[in-house]
Design a protein around this motif. Sequence first.
Motif, PDB file in Angstrom:
ATOM      1  N   GLY A  89       0.769  -3.955   4.857  1.00 42.19           N
ATOM      2  CA  GLY A  89       0.918  -5.366   5.182  1.00 42.19           C
ATOM      3  C   GLY A  89       0.084  -6.268   4.295  1.00 42.19           C
ATOM      4  O   GLY A  89       0.301  -7.481   4.271  1.00 42.19           O
ATOM      5  N   GLN A  90      -0.847  -5.699   3.541  1.00 42.83           N
ATOM      6  CA  GLN A  90      -1.697  -6.479   2.643  1.00 42.83           C
ATOM      7  C   GLN A  90      -1.455  -6.139   1.175  1.00 42.83           C
ATOM      8  O   GLN A  90      -2.321  -6.362   0.330  1.00 42.83           O
ATOM      9  CB  GLN A  90      -3.180  -6.256   2.988  1.00 42.83           C
ATOM     10  CG  GLN A  90      -3.584  -6.870   4.299  1.00 42.83           C
ATOM     11  CD  GLN A  90      -3.667  -5.834   5.405  1.00 42.83           C
ATOM     12  OE1 GLN A  90      -3.659  -4.650   5.179  1.00 42.83           O
ATOM     13  NE2 GLN A  90      -3.731  -6.296   6.639  1.00 42.83           N
ATOM     14  N   ALA A  91      -0.293  -5.598   0.854  1.00 40.35           N
ATOM     15  CA  ALA A  91       0.016  -5.224  -0.538  1.00 40.35           C
ATOM     16  C   ALA A  91      -0.093  -6.449  -1.450  1.00 40.35           C
ATOM     17  O   ALA A  91       0.204  -7.560  -1.027  1.00 40.35           O
ATOM     18  CB  ALA A  91       1.422  -4.644  -0.603  1.00 40.35           C
ATOM     19  N   ASN A  92      -0.562  -6.228  -2.582  1.00 42.26           N
ATOM     20  CA  ASN A  92      -1.052  -5.094  -3.345  1.00 42.26           C
ATOM     21  C   ASN A  92      -2.517  -4.815  -3.013  1.00 42.26           C
ATOM     22  O   ASN A  92      -3.329  -5.715  -2.968  1.00 42.26           O
ATOM     23  CB  ASN A  92      -0.959  -5.360  -4.838  1.00 42.26           C
ATOM     24  CG  ASN A  92       0.445  -5.325  -5.394  1.00 42.26           C
ATOM     25  OD1 ASN A  92       1.380  -4.862  -4.758  1.00 42.26           O
ATOM     26  ND2 ASN A  92       0.616  -5.821  -6.585  1.00 42.26           N
ATOM     27  N   VAL A  93      -2.821  -3.538  -2.812  1.00 40.59           N
ATOM     28  CA  VAL A  93      -4.162  -3.115  -2.428  1.00 40.59           C
ATOM     29  C   VAL A  93      -4.873  -2.514  -3.633  1.00 40.59           C
ATOM     30  O   VAL A  93      -4.289  -1.736  -4.386  1.00 40.59           O
ATOM     31  CB  VAL A  93      -4.097  -2.083  -1.275  1.00 40.59           C
ATOM     32  CG1 VAL A  93      -5.466  -1.523  -0.950  1.00 40.59           C
ATOM     33  CG2 VAL A  93      -3.462  -2.717  -0.039  1.00 40.59           C
ATOM     34  N   VAL A  94      -6.142  -2.892  -3.783  1.00 40.48           N
ATOM     35  CA  VAL A  94      -7.015  -2.304  -4.793  1.00 40.48           C
ATOM     36  C   VAL A  94      -8.315  -1.914  -4.097  1.00 40.48           C
ATOM     37  O   VAL A  94      -8.891  -2.721  -3.366  1.00 40.48           O
ATOM     38  CB  VAL A  94      -7.307  -3.281  -5.961  1.00 40.48           C
ATOM     39  CG1 VAL A  94      -8.311  -2.684  -6.938  1.00 40.48           C
ATOM     40  CG2 VAL A  94      -6.023  -3.672  -6.683  1.00 40.48           C
TER      41      VAL A  94
END
Length: 130
Positions: free
Chosen positions: A60-65
């Motif tokens: 739900g928070q893409a893009n994730v790093v």
Amino acid sequence: MRPFAERPCTLVVCRGCCCGSPRKHPGVDHEGQLARLRDAADASGGRMAVRTSECLGPCGQANVVVVQPSAEGRRRGARAAWFGWVLDDDATDDILAWAAAGGPGVAEPSPALELQRVPAPLPPSRRPRV
């Protein structure tokens, strides 16, 4: 291979089911973002590394790093920091600047980057049973 004592600050870039997907975020240059991160790591003289991973979880928070601390950061007690919504040049710039300054345990993230922090998902063994 580098000994553990020299482990650099490492950016783990999610490129699984949602992150990096033009279907989910068609206006984002996902390949260009990854190339920028890799170019910065190459230019860092070994102080920063980049790797990709399959789905890291918080879709739900893409893009994730995920920014993993260097050996120095770990000695200072730092843990990995998770960031979501890394979708534009400003967010990418903030992550690169923080990692170049030392990352977790060595430098403070910018206030803008801090707003993008997301909780790390629980490992499968600690997830509640349904």
